[in-house]
Design a protein around this motif. Structure first.
Motif, short mmCIF file in Angstrom:
data_model
loop_
_atom_site.label_atom_id
_atom_site.label_comp_id
_atom_site.label_asym_id
_atom_site.label_seq_id
_atom_site.Cartn_x
_atom_site.Cartn_y
_atom_site.Cartn_z
N SER A 30 -42.07 -5.35 2.73
CA SER A 30 -40.87 -5.27 3.56
C SER A 30 -40.37 -6.66 3.93
O SER A 30 -39.17 -6.95 3.84
CB SER A 30 -41.15 -4.48 4.85
N GLU B 186 -37.98 8.10 -9.00
CA GLU B 186 -38.17 9.15 -8.01
C GLU B 186 -39.65 9.30 -7.64
O GLU B 186 -39.99 9.53 -6.48
CB GLU B 186 -37.63 10.48 -8.54
N GLN C 120 -42.23 7.10 -4.38
CA GLN C 120 -41.75 7.38 -3.03
C GLN C 120 -42.11 6.28 -2.04
O GLN C 120 -41.35 6.02 -1.10
CB GLN C 120 -42.29 8.73 -2.55
N ARG C 121 -43.22 5.63 -2.24
CA ARG C 121 -43.63 4.56 -1.34
C ARG C 121 -42.61 3.41 -1.36
O ARG C 121 -42.19 2.91 -0.32
CB ARG C 121 -45.01 4.07 -1.75
N LYS D 155 -39.48 3.62 -2.47
CA LYS D 155 -38.20 4.16 -1.99
C LYS D 155 -38.16 4.09 -0.45
O LYS D 155 -37.15 3.71 0.13
CB LYS D 155 -38.03 5.60 -2.48
N HIS D 156 -39.26 4.43 0.18
CA HIS D 156 -39.34 4.40 1.64
C HIS D 156 -39.14 2.96 2.17
O HIS D 156 -38.42 2.73 3.13
CB HIS D 156 -40.68 4.97 2.12
N VAL D 157 -39.79 1.98 1.51
CA VAL D 157 -39.64 0.58 1.91
C VAL D 157 -38.18 0.16 1.78
O VAL D 157 -37.62 -0.45 2.69
CB VAL D 157 -40.55 -0.35 1.06
N TYR D 158 -37.55 0.52 0.67
CA TYR D 158 -36.15 0.13 0.46
C TYR D 158 -35.24 0.75 1.50
O TYR D 158 -34.36 0.09 2.04
CB TYR D 158 -35.69 0.51 -0.95
N GLN D 159 -35.46 2.03 1.81
CA GLN D 159 -34.63 2.69 2.82
C GLN D 159 -34.84 2.06 4.19
O GLN D 159 -33.89 1.86 4.94
CB GLN D 159 -34.91 4.20 2.85
N LYS D 160 -36.09 1.74 4.51
CA LYS D 160 -36.40 1.10 5.78
C LYS D 160 -35.69 -0.25 5.91
O LYS D 160 -35.32 -0.65 7.01
CB LYS D 160 -37.93 0.92 5.87
N GLU E 3 -29.38 2.11 0.59
CA GLU E 3 -28.95 3.50 0.56
C GLU E 3 -28.82 3.98 -0.87
O GLU E 3 -28.40 3.22 -1.76
CB GLU E 3 -27.59 3.64 1.26
#
Length: 151
Positions: free
Chosen positions: A93, A118, A121-122, A124-129, A133
């Motif tokens: 992060s 897809e 997920q780990r 993807k979660h970091v990027y969204q955090k 988008e």
């Protein structure tokens, strides 16, 4: 934690990345390098990548990230990988946040994009955090999201 970047990857550090990635197998490598890079990953392949940066936490080498291409005012990044033994400590992060921040210091860049499978997920979660988008879902050849963060 003092994250910093250096252009390129030394032979010693490329060797570490190859060990980390190859030990996790072909499907893992495809998630972070894409399907065009042959398995197992080699030092030469890493050193031949343009726009690749080494990530350090202080003096310790902890991973890599790549500026893939600049299109209009969007910088597309990828091949972001943190030492598996260092994951889960906030390094990814912090490195992503700082890399994007440095990109935005360039007045010509208004957005940063990346792809994430897809199944990852780990990541993807970091990027969204970090404020990315999902703007598109691509089905073929492997289902992935295209994500963007704007200035």
């Amino acid at each position: 934690m003092t994250i910093r970047f250096e252009e390129n990857v030394s032979v010693k550090n490329a060797q570490l990345v190859c060990q980390w990635s190859n030990s996790l197998g072909k499907s893992f490598q495809e998630q972070w390098m894409g399907t065009m890079i042959p398995f197992p990953l080699t030092i030469q392949v890493l050193q031949d990548l343009e726009g690749i940066f080494s990530i350090f936490d202080g003096q310790e080498f902890v991973g890599v990230i790549q500026k893939i291409r600049l299109e209009d005012s969007n910088l597309h990044i990828g091949r972001f990988f943190i030492n598996p033994q260092k994951q889960g400590q906030g390094l990814g992060s912090q490195a992503l946040r700082k890399f994007v921040s440095l990109a935005f210091e360039n007045g010509d860049i208004d957005s940063v994009s990346l792809n994430v499978y897809e199944a990852n997920q780990r990541a993807k979660h970091v990027y969204q955090k970090e404020g990315f988008e999902i703007v598109q879902m691509v089905e073929e050849p492997i289902r992935k999201y295209i994500m963007i963060k704007s200035r």
